[in-house]
Write a protein that holds these residues in place. Structure first.
Motif, PDB file in Angstrom:
ATOM      1  N   GLN A 132      78.107  32.485  61.053  1.00 32.11           N
ATOM      2  CA  GLN A 132      79.388  31.814  61.223  1.00 32.11           C
ATOM      3  C   GLN A 132      80.470  32.461  60.361  1.00 32.11           C
ATOM      4  O   GLN A 132      81.599  32.694  60.816  1.00 32.11           O
ATOM      5  CB  GLN A 132      79.241  30.335  60.864  1.00 32.11           C
ATOM      6  CG  GLN A 132      80.523  29.523  61.048  1.00 32.11           C
ATOM      7  CD  GLN A 132      81.000  29.496  62.489  1.00 32.11           C
ATOM      8  OE1 GLN A 132      80.178  29.420  63.406  1.00 32.11           O
ATOM      9  NE2 GLN A 132      82.298  29.570  62.694  1.00 32.11           N
ATOM     10  N   TYR A 134      80.439  35.574  59.142  1.00 29.46           N
ATOM     11  CA  TYR A 134      80.724  36.912  59.682  1.00 29.46           C
ATOM     12  C   TYR A 134      81.670  36.815  60.881  1.00 29.46           C
ATOM     13  O   TYR A 134      82.579  37.646  61.052  1.00 29.46           O
ATOM     14  CB  TYR A 134      79.431  37.607  60.100  1.00 29.46           C
ATOM     15  CG  TYR A 134      78.652  38.248  58.963  1.00 29.46           C
ATOM     16  CD1 TYR A 134      79.267  39.100  58.054  1.00 29.46           C
ATOM     17  CD2 TYR A 134      77.281  38.027  58.833  1.00 29.46           C
ATOM     18  CE1 TYR A 134      78.547  39.699  57.030  1.00 29.46           C
ATOM     19  CE2 TYR A 134      76.553  38.615  57.810  1.00 29.46           C
ATOM     20  CZ  TYR A 134      77.187  39.450  56.910  1.00 29.46           C
ATOM     21  OH  TYR A 134      76.459  40.041  55.897  1.00 29.46           O
ATOM     22  N   LEU A 135      81.448  35.808  61.735  1.00 27.16           N
ATOM     23  CA  LEU A 135      82.292  35.640  62.919  1.00 27.16           C
ATOM     24  C   LEU A 135      83.726  35.324  62.518  1.00 27.16           C
ATOM     25  O   LEU A 135      84.682  35.881  63.077  1.00 27.16           O
ATOM     26  CB  LEU A 135      81.726  34.520  63.791  1.00 27.16           C
ATOM     27  CG  LEU A 135      82.360  34.358  65.174  1.00 27.16           C
ATOM     28  CD1 LEU A 135      82.179  35.620  66.004  1.00 27.16           C
ATOM     29  CD2 LEU A 135      81.745  33.161  65.893  1.00 27.16           C
ATOM     30  N   GLU A 136      83.874  34.429  61.531  1.00 26.91           N
ATOM     31  CA  GLU A 136      85.220  34.087  61.054  1.00 26.91           C
ATOM     32  C   GLU A 136      85.914  35.301  60.440  1.00 26.91           C
ATOM     33  O   GLU A 136      87.145  35.399  60.483  1.00 26.91           O
ATOM     34  CB  GLU A 136      85.123  32.966  60.024  1.00 26.91           C
ATOM     35  CG  GLU A 136      84.681  31.633  60.610  1.00 26.91           C
ATOM     36  CD  GLU A 136      84.412  30.585  59.540  1.00 26.91           C
ATOM     37  OE1 GLU A 136      84.608  30.903  58.344  1.00 26.91           O
ATOM     38  OE2 GLU A 136      84.006  29.461  59.894  1.00 26.91           O
ATOM     39  N   GLN A 137      85.102  36.211  59.879  1.00 30.20           N
ATOM     40  CA  GLN A 137      85.662  37.411  59.243  1.00 30.20           C
ATOM     41  C   GLN A 137      85.749  38.587  60.213  1.00 30.20           C
ATOM     42  O   GLN A 137      85.949  39.727  59.794  1.00 30.20           O
ATOM     43  CB  GLN A 137      84.804  37.778  58.026  1.00 30.20           C
ATOM     44  CG  GLN A 137      84.828  36.707  56.931  1.00 30.20           C
ATOM     45  CD  GLN A 137      83.670  36.807  55.956  1.00 30.20           C
ATOM     46  OE1 GLN A 137      82.946  37.796  55.934  1.00 30.20           O
ATOM     47  NE2 GLN A 137      83.478  35.758  55.157  1.00 30.20           N
ATOM     48  N   THR A 138      85.556  38.299  61.513  1.00 28.95           N
ATOM     49  CA  THR A 138      85.606  39.280  62.602  1.00 28.95           C
ATOM     50  C   THR A 138      84.622  40.440  62.397  1.00 28.95           C
ATOM     51  O   THR A 138      84.882  41.556  62.814  1.00 28.95           O
ATOM     52  CB  THR A 138      87.039  39.836  62.803  1.00 28.95           C
ATOM     53  OG1 THR A 138      87.431  40.580  61.639  1.00 28.95           O
ATOM     54  CG2 THR A 138      88.029  38.719  63.074  1.00 28.95           C
ATOM     55  N   ASP A 139      83.494  40.155  61.739  1.00 30.41           N
ATOM     56  CA  ASP A 139      82.434  41.153  61.566  1.00 30.41           C
ATOM     57  C   ASP A 139      81.360  40.864  62.620  1.00 30.41           C
ATOM     58  O   ASP A 139      80.328  40.259  62.337  1.00 30.41           O
ATOM     59  CB  ASP A 139      81.854  41.077  60.148  1.00 30.41           C
ATOM     60  CG  ASP A 139      80.888  42.217  59.851  1.00 30.41           C
ATOM     61  OD1 ASP A 139      80.435  42.898  60.806  1.00 30.41           O
ATOM     62  OD2 ASP A 139      80.561  42.423  58.662  1.00 30.41           O
ATOM     63  N   LYS A 140      81.634  41.302  63.850  1.00 29.77           N
ATOM     64  CA  LYS A 140      80.768  40.938  64.969  1.00 29.77           C
ATOM     65  C   LYS A 140      79.393  41.592  64.877  1.00 29.77           C
ATOM     66  O   LYS A 140      78.390  41.013  65.289  1.00 29.77           O
ATOM     67  CB  LYS A 140      81.441  41.314  66.289  1.00 29.77           C
ATOM     68  CG  LYS A 140      82.700  40.496  66.568  1.00 29.77           C
ATOM     69  CD  LYS A 140      83.307  40.858  67.899  1.00 29.77           C
ATOM     70  CE  LYS A 140      84.561  40.025  68.162  1.00 29.77           C
ATOM     71  NZ  LYS A 140      85.184  40.374  69.467  1.00 29.77           N
ATOM     72  N   ASP A 141      79.314  42.799  64.338  1.00 29.75           N
ATOM     73  CA  ASP A 141      78.029  43.504  64.264  1.00 29.75           C
ATOM     74  C   ASP A 141      77.047  42.747  63.381  1.00 29.75           C
ATOM     75  O   ASP A 141      75.892  42.504  63.760  1.00 29.75           O
ATOM     76  CB  ASP A 141      78.229  44.927  63.741  1.00 29.75           C
ATOM     77  CG  ASP A 141      78.929  45.810  64.761  1.00 29.75           C
ATOM     78  OD1 ASP A 141      78.873  45.468  65.955  1.00 29.75           O
ATOM     79  OD2 ASP A 141      79.524  46.828  64.365  1.00 29.75           O
ATOM     80  N   CYS A 143      77.271  39.668  62.507  1.00 27.93           N
ATOM     81  CA  CYS A 143      77.045  38.367  63.131  1.00 27.93           C
ATOM     82  C   CYS A 143      75.901  38.469  64.135  1.00 27.93           C
ATOM     83  O   CYS A 143      74.992  37.626  64.146  1.00 27.93           O
ATOM     84  CB  CYS A 143      78.314  37.885  63.814  1.00 27.93           C
ATOM     85  SG  CYS A 143      78.106  36.302  64.678  1.00 27.93           S
ATOM     86  N   ARG A 144      75.915  39.500  64.963  1.00 25.85           N
ATOM     87  CA  ARG A 144      74.848  39.686  65.948  1.00 25.85           C
ATOM     88  C   ARG A 144      73.500  39.914  65.263  1.00 25.85           C
ATOM     89  O   ARG A 144      72.465  39.427  65.725  1.00 25.85           O
ATOM     90  CB  ARG A 144      75.177  40.880  66.852  1.00 25.85           C
ATOM     91  CG  ARG A 144      76.322  40.647  67.824  1.00 25.85           C
ATOM     92  CD  ARG A 144      76.381  41.733  68.884  1.00 25.85           C
ATOM     93  NE  ARG A 144      77.605  41.656  69.660  1.00 25.85           N
ATOM     94  CZ  ARG A 144      78.674  42.414  69.457  1.00 25.85           C
ATOM     95  NH1 ARG A 144      78.666  43.305  68.479  1.00 25.85           N
ATOM     96  NH2 ARG A 144      79.745  42.292  70.208  1.00 25.85           N
TER      97      ARG A 144
END
Length: 421
Positions: A132, A134-141, A143-144
């Motif tokens: 969550q 990572y997603l808020e910090q736009t770190d999608k990789d 996050c996945r």
């Protein structure tokens, strides 16, 4: 000037020239001994080059200079995890999270530590929090990656239940299947293991191996009379394996039938003369009967077969304690504690640690004598330079915080002697 060396160190580290980076950070620290960031970055260079203990030393020094450094706590937690010091890693990553509640990487790391400790649901919760953030910090990789870790840990959904067929044809092999059942029981899922074994015996009540396995599981839940009945049935069906006699002997011992237990364990040794577990089991019976010398002989024989069995050391230590041979007991307890530590079996480590503390607290002169003996051994190994010994001991304290002092000394001795050999 120290900033210039620091900048060059960062550049060389980015180029994966870790030796060059360390040299630059050395210069920065020499010019500015309180440069905490230089210690952290030098620690990272040590870590990336494989010198994990030196990395821990640098992170510790950085924390002395800046106790609020989130990065230092996180980096030391990562290094301690690679050294399999799970309690130390958890302590550090908890501190990092306390200092920064939005530190996604720290939750991710805490998830990895908890997974290794066997706390799966706690690990999943940490990975979810990290994902969550990572997603808020736009770190999608990243996050996945966290979501993938969660998927690996979550139990697979069960398909529709199929009618039970009175056949075992789909099973890959009988031995493997029984091994899986015993593993499940060992991991605490005794109810499911018993249900499967009951079904097997309903389908084929002439399966001696199934009776044996059910007896083993019933021993684990304390149903010793029922376990003995199952072992008896296994023997009637000509499943004369050593495991039957060994476990029936252990069950008889729990019920106070020591002569019957010894008869079974002696029979097990006739079938499996090189099975260390039988010697430990028979040693335990001898110890309960007050035959401490016989018990010690059996534990020693078990260690000749399996030199790294911590339970043999621990039980032999108990027998030595009963004979009031405290020096020998302490040596065995320390060896057991060291092996449990290497195996990351912290529950059994704590049991041994408590036994050792009990001896040392009741006989402080033995504790002091033991400490002096270990101290002299280290001094001989480092050529009389106690400052070298102190540095090595401190490295062990940093790597494994919270252990008893004699354990640190013994660990340094073991490493020095191993390196010398």
């Amino acid at each position: 000037m120290s900033e210039e060396f620091y900048r060059r160190g960062l550049e060389k580290a980015q180029q994966q020239d870790y030796a060059g980076a360390i040299a630059e950070f050395n210069q920065a620290i020499q010019l500015n001994p309180v440069f905490s960031l230089a210690y952290i970055k030098r620690g990272l260079a040590f870590y990336d080059s494989g010198a994990t203990l030196q990395a821990v030393d640098d992170y510790t020094e950085a924390l002395k200079l800046d106790p609020q450094s989130v990065e230092a706590y996180y980096c030391r937690a990562l290094a301690r995890l690679s050294l399999k010091n799970l309690p130390g890693a958890l302590e550090d990553v908890e501190k990092a999270i306390q200092l920064n509640r939005n530190y996604a990487a720290a939750y991710d790391l805490r998830g990895m530590v908890r997974r290794k400790q066997g706390y799966i649901q706690d690990a999943i919760a940490n990975f979810k929090t990290a994902a969550q953030l990572y997603l808020e910090q736009t770190d999608k990789d990243n996050c996945r990656l966290c979501l993938a870790k969660i998927q690996q840990l979550q139990p697979k959904e069960q398909t529709a239940i199929q009618p039970v067929q009175p056949t075992r044809a789909p099973i890959i092999s009988i031995n493997e299947y029984f091994t899986q059942l015993l593993d499940r029981a060992e991991n605490g899922d005794t109810t499911a293991a018993l249900k499967d074994l009951d079904w097997i015996l309903q389908a084929d009540n002439q399966d001696g191996q199934a009776y044996c396995c059910r007896g083993v599981v019933k021993c684990k839940i304390g149903k010793y009379q029922e376990a003995i009945a199952d072992f008896n049935q296994a023997l009637k069906l000509n499943f004369n394996h050593g495991i039957v006699y060994r476990n029936r002997g252990k069950a008889r011992s729990q019920l106070g039938d020591y002569q019957g237990a010894l008869a079974d364990l002696n029979q097990a040794l006739q079938i499996q003369p090189a099975e260390s577990l039988v010697y430990i089991a028979r040693g335990n019976v001898y110890r309960i009967m007050g035959k401490y010398l016989d018990a010690i002989q059996d534990y020693t024989q078990a260690l000749q077969i399996q030199p790294d069995d911590p339970s043999a050391y621990y039980n032999r230590g108990i027998a030595y304690t009963c004979l009031e041979e405290m020096q020998s007991a302490i040596a065995d307890y320390q060896q057991a504690a060291s092996i449990y530590c290497e195996q990351e079996d912290w529950e059994n480590y704590q049991i041994v640690f408590n036994s050792l503390q009990k001896i040392q607290n009741s006989t402080p002169e033995i504790k002091n004598q033991q400490f002096q003996i270990l101290r002299q051994r280290i001094l001989r190994l480092v050529g009389g330079h106690w400052e070298i010994a102190e540095r090595l001991i401190q490295q062990e304290r940093d790597e494994f915080p919270g252990m008893f002092e004699d354990w640190y000394l013994q660990r340094v001795i073991d490493k020095l002697e191993r390196d010398r050999n």
